[in-house]
Design an enzyme around this catalytic site. Structure first.
Site: not given
Ligand code: PMP
Length: 366
Positions: A105, A175, A199
């Site tokens: 991510w 994040d 989450k």
């Molecule tokens: N950052 C992290 C640490 C994540 O775990 C996730 C989703 N699993 C995201 C970003 C992307 O999130 P979204 O699906 O809400 O765009």
């Protein structure tokens, strides 16, 4: 929940919500008490919704100790839209943003930022399959950077920071999608925190951004050139009501905040999370049949990643686990293996049940 069979949900997100929250949603869905209308039907400009939004914000502030130095925004577009909004608002031309590449991510966040401006990868553990976090001593930070971006918990790889990196006067951006409100968080040390809600906070469709006043000012300076929906300043000036927010998701987030407060706040929640993760890791480490994929000192309390001796045995494990009422244990498609996501709402009894299943499985197949 009466009359409804629930299984253990280890999904990485959208993830488990507290059953009492679901029950309240169910009870009040047709008509909010005293309102006579469903949360799904009321105007976001109504005083009812305004107070739901204000209470959700107040409770979030109380839980995470967010002072007046930071604004709280309720946005849409997921954490992924923040990958773009962050540099669009805060990476002014001529400046460099530092990214700590600790997982898939963070890699994606940096990739989007590169489309907007200059990115420096301050450190990366990609070559080692992101099995550990970059050490603080390895960080090559840019003096005067626009910000330093980190991912506090790497959802896919199962690693998590224990303490924040020291970045001097440069704003730290985190994040925190997969560990927000799972433990006390030092908001004062952050310039900006963002998290998809699905989450630890509530349903999908809602993204929380906590942003410090000086960064809002930086965003305001770009207001004339940024489309309104992409501007932090626009959302802040309109108290997250520039356009129609995801009203239902904000409402459920508010209920989750009430639930967290009733549990005793983030210290109490963190203690339970520590205990749950310790039980699961102890089983993983017990004999060597299971193998944790994250280096021990970097292990996540939220996403517990592990492998079995062979891919074939992993398939059998997943099949038997599903049959036994454990859902969502398959690791992210990019890395394989197992991942047990044990966010705030995941019950300790579910962890104990999985541990006992794992013991039985090992004695049968090990
Ligand atoms: N950052 C992290 C640490 C994540 O775990 C996730 C989703 N699993 C995201 C970003 C992307 O999130 P979204 O699906 O809400 O765009």
């Amino acid at each position: 929940m009466t009359g409804v069979e629930r299984i253990f949900n280890f999904s990485a997100g959208p993830a488990i919500l507290p059953p009492t929250v679901l029950e309240q949603v169910q009870r009040d869905l047709v008509a909010l008490p005293g309102v006579g209308l469903s949360i799904l039907e009321i105007s976001h400009r109504s005083s009812v919704f305004e107070s739901i939004l204000a209470q959700a914000e107040a409770d979030l502030r109380a839980l995470a100790n967010v002072t007046a130095d930071h604004s709280v925004l309720f946005l849409q577009g997921g954490a992924s839209l923040q990958f773009a909004m962050l540099p669009l608002n805060l990476l002014v031309s001529g400046a460099t943003a530092d990214y700590i590449d600790s997982g898939s991510w963070s890699d994606k966040a940096a990739e989007d930022a590169r489309k907007v401006g200059t990115v420096n990868i301050a450190a990366s553990t990609k070559a080692g399959g992101y099995s550990h976090l970059p050490r603080e001593s390895e960080l090559k930070l840019t003096p005067g950077a626009a910000y330093v971006h980190m991912t506090s918990n790497n959802t896919i790889e199962g690693t998590q920071y224990r303490r924040l990196p020291e970045v001097g006067d440069v704003p730290l951006v985190s994040d925190a999608s997969s560990d927000i409100l799972s433990r006390p968080i030092d908001v004062a040390r952050h310039g900006l925190i963002y998290a998809g809600a699905q989450k630890n906070l509530g349903p999908a469709g809602l993204t929380v951004v906590i942003i410090r006043a000086d960064l809002l000012e930086r965003s305001a300076a770009r207001k004339a050139t940024l489309p309104a929906m992409l501007s932090y300043a626009v959302h802040a000036q309109n108290v997250s009501l520039y356009n129609t927010p995801p009203t239902f998701a904000v409402y459920v987030l508010g209920l989750v905040m009430t639930w967290l407060l009733a549990r005793g706040g983030l210290d109490a929640v963190a203690a339970v999370n520590e205990r749950k993760a310790a039980k699961l890791y102890a089983e993983i480490d017990r004999t060597g049949f299971y193998r944790g994929t994250a280096q021990k000192e970097c292990r996540s309390l939220m996403n517990v990643t592990f492998r079995l001796p062979t891919g074939q045995m992993e398939n059998v494990f997943l099949k038997e686990a599903t049959a036994a009422g454990f859902d969502g244990l398959k690791g992210h498609r990019s890395v394989g293996g197992m991942r047990a996501s044990i966010y705030n709402a995941f019950p300790e009894a579910g962890v104990e049940a999985l541990v006992s299943f794992m013991r039985d499985f090992e004695s049968k197949h090990g």
